[in-house]
Motif scaffolding. Structure first.
Motif, mmCIF file in Angstrom:
data_model
loop_
_atom_site.group_PDB
_atom_site.id
_atom_site.type_symbol
_atom_site.label_atom_id
_atom_site.label_comp_id
_atom_site.label_asym_id
_atom_site.label_seq_id
_atom_site.Cartn_x
_atom_site.Cartn_y
_atom_site.Cartn_z
ATOM 1 N N ASP A 190 -1.269 7.204 3.696
ATOM 2 C CA ASP A 190 -0.450 6.721 4.814
ATOM 3 C C ASP A 190 0.157 5.375 4.448
ATOM 4 O O ASP A 190 -0.550 4.380 4.340
ATOM 5 N N ALA A 191 1.485 5.361 4.239
ATOM 6 C CA ALA A 191 2.157 4.117 3.816
ATOM 7 C C ALA A 191 2.572 3.252 5.002
ATOM 8 O O ALA A 191 3.053 2.125 4.796
ATOM 9 N N ASN A 192 2.428 3.747 6.214
ATOM 10 C CA ASN A 192 2.786 2.955 7.406
ATOM 11 C C ASN A 192 4.124 2.221 7.242
ATOM 12 O O ASN A 192 4.221 1.022 7.485
ATOM 13 N N GLN A 193 5.144 2.925 6.790
ATOM 14 C CA GLN A 193 6.526 2.414 6.675
ATOM 15 C C GLN A 193 6.708 1.424 5.535
ATOM 16 O O GLN A 193 7.737 0.756 5.447
ATOM 17 N N GLY A 194 5.705 1.302 4.644
ATOM 18 C CA GLY A 194 5.702 0.197 3.676
ATOM 19 C C GLY A 194 6.608 0.340 2.471
ATOM 20 O O GLY A 194 6.783 -0.622 1.726
ATOM 21 N N TRP A 195 7.196 1.505 2.243
ATOM 22 C CA TRP A 195 8.024 1.696 1.060
ATOM 23 C C TRP A 195 9.497 1.853 1.438
ATOM 24 O O TRP A 195 9.824 2.295 2.538
#
Ligand code: MG
Length: 365
Positions: A190-195
């Protein structure tokens, strides 16, 4: 059975260790608990955590929405008029999906109590047992691998790995964790919008080429970047799961019609409760898209509601309901019970919640 009053209270549950994602760090589960009272002495319970970094809903905003907009519209209504009451909650104000979810959950709890059935049965479900995954907080690759190994030794077979603060270190995280847990464990990232979309494509292709066998990647890019999300979905073989990109049924319709993601993560705090979640389920099912059920950092009150929903809809095929496991104590008696990764719903009416200890009740209407 008529609604006679609504009160709100605060509950704070310490976590065993801080919960870290690309968006935030927290060491407690703070909950706003709602209690809807009736003329027959029966009460319904709901919950809204102030997850402002994700939903925008602060404690003050939730309390104000429930106290000044939702409660006055519900008092005097009959518990049997569920569909109309949910509609009234939905139209009581724009936004504040957390406050709406709290009211929606309490209304469903009362509805189950009115008819003497557990909510999952009233919604058409038959199963009441399932396994959740377990979330590994965003830390150094070594610390995360240690946490992952510990979770596996405790019996968890699916791990959700928080990534998204630096895509190169993220690759190291996934590699180190896969090496630590072996091949049999399901890994979700889960990148939680990080990329950025390009970082996401590079990162996911790298994981595919390295054979890290990642089951799915959740919300790789910014919530508003639907084009970017679609670009990632189209470019990789790994399942892309939309989380922060889908709040309302309308958001889901957009993602589904564009095929911008392969799956949708439903959370009651985003959908405004079970009513909105059921609409998302229906659309996803019609499109042949499966859903995950998830939660914010919530207590067992609203997680129990999510668990009931998940047992009533077959389109929900993956379960991410571990917040109560991450808590150092459980002030909620009744509701869903945890035994390691296994969750079991009670057959008591509604949500089956018996009592909630330690709530500081603040206001009554
Ligand atoms: Mg997520």
């Amino acid at each position: 059975m008529k609604i006679t009053g609504i009160r709100l209270g605060k509950l704070s549950i310490p976590l065993k260790k801080p919960f870290k994602t690309a968006l935030r760090t927290t060491s407690t589960v703070p909950a706003n608990i709602i209690e809807i009272r009736t003329d027959e002495g029966v009460c319904g319970y709901g919950e809204a955590p102030p997850t402002a970094a994700i939903t925008g809903d602060t404690d003050g905003a939730i309390r104000d929405a429930v106290g000044t907009r939702i409660a006055p519209a519900l008092i005097g209504r009959d518990v049997s008029e569920l569909a109309d009451s949910l509609d009234i909650v939905e139209r009581s104000l724009i936004g504040n999906t957390s406050g709406k979810a709290a009211a929606d959950i309490a209304l469903h709890d009362l509805w189950g109590k009115l008819y003497g059935l557990p909510l999952y049965k009233l919604l058409g479900g038959t199963k009441r047992e399932f396994a959740t995954d377990y979330t590994i907080s965003l830390n150094s690759p070594e610390e995360m691998a240690g946490d992952a190994r510990e979770a596996v030794s405790e019996g968890y077979e699916a791990l959700k790995i928080k990534v998204g603060n630096d895509f190169r270190t993220d690759m190291e995280r996934m590699r180190t964790i896969r090496d630590a847990v072996g091949g049999a464990i399901l890994l979700r990232a889960d990148a939680n919008q990080g990329w950025t979309p390009k970082e996401a494509i590079r990162a996911i292709k790298f994981m595919e080429e390295e054979g890290l066998d990642v089951e799915l990647v959740e919300q790789p890019v910014a919530s508003h970047d639907i084009e970017g999300l679609k670009k990632v979905t189209d470019a990789v073989d790994t399942i892309i799961l939309a989380d922060e990109a889908v709040y309302s049924p309308r958001d889901a319709m957009k993602i589904l019609s564009l095929r911008a993601a392969d799956m949708i993560n439903i959370k009651l705090m985003k959908s405004g409760g079970i009513g909105g979640a059921l609409k998302i389920c229906a659309m996803a099912e019609a499109c042949g898209v499966e859903c995950m059920i998830g939660a914010m950092m919530e207590s067992k009150v609203s997680v129990t509601a999510a668990a009931h929903l998940s047992m009533a809809r077959r389109v929900i095929t993956k379960y991410d309901l571990d917040p109560p496991i991450l808590c150092a104590s459980d002030p909620v008696k009744g509701g869903v019970t945890y035994k390691g990764a296994l969750l079991t719903l009670s057959d008591a009416p509604g949500l089956g919640i018996e009592s909630i200890e330690g709530v500081e009740w603040e206001e009554s209407r």
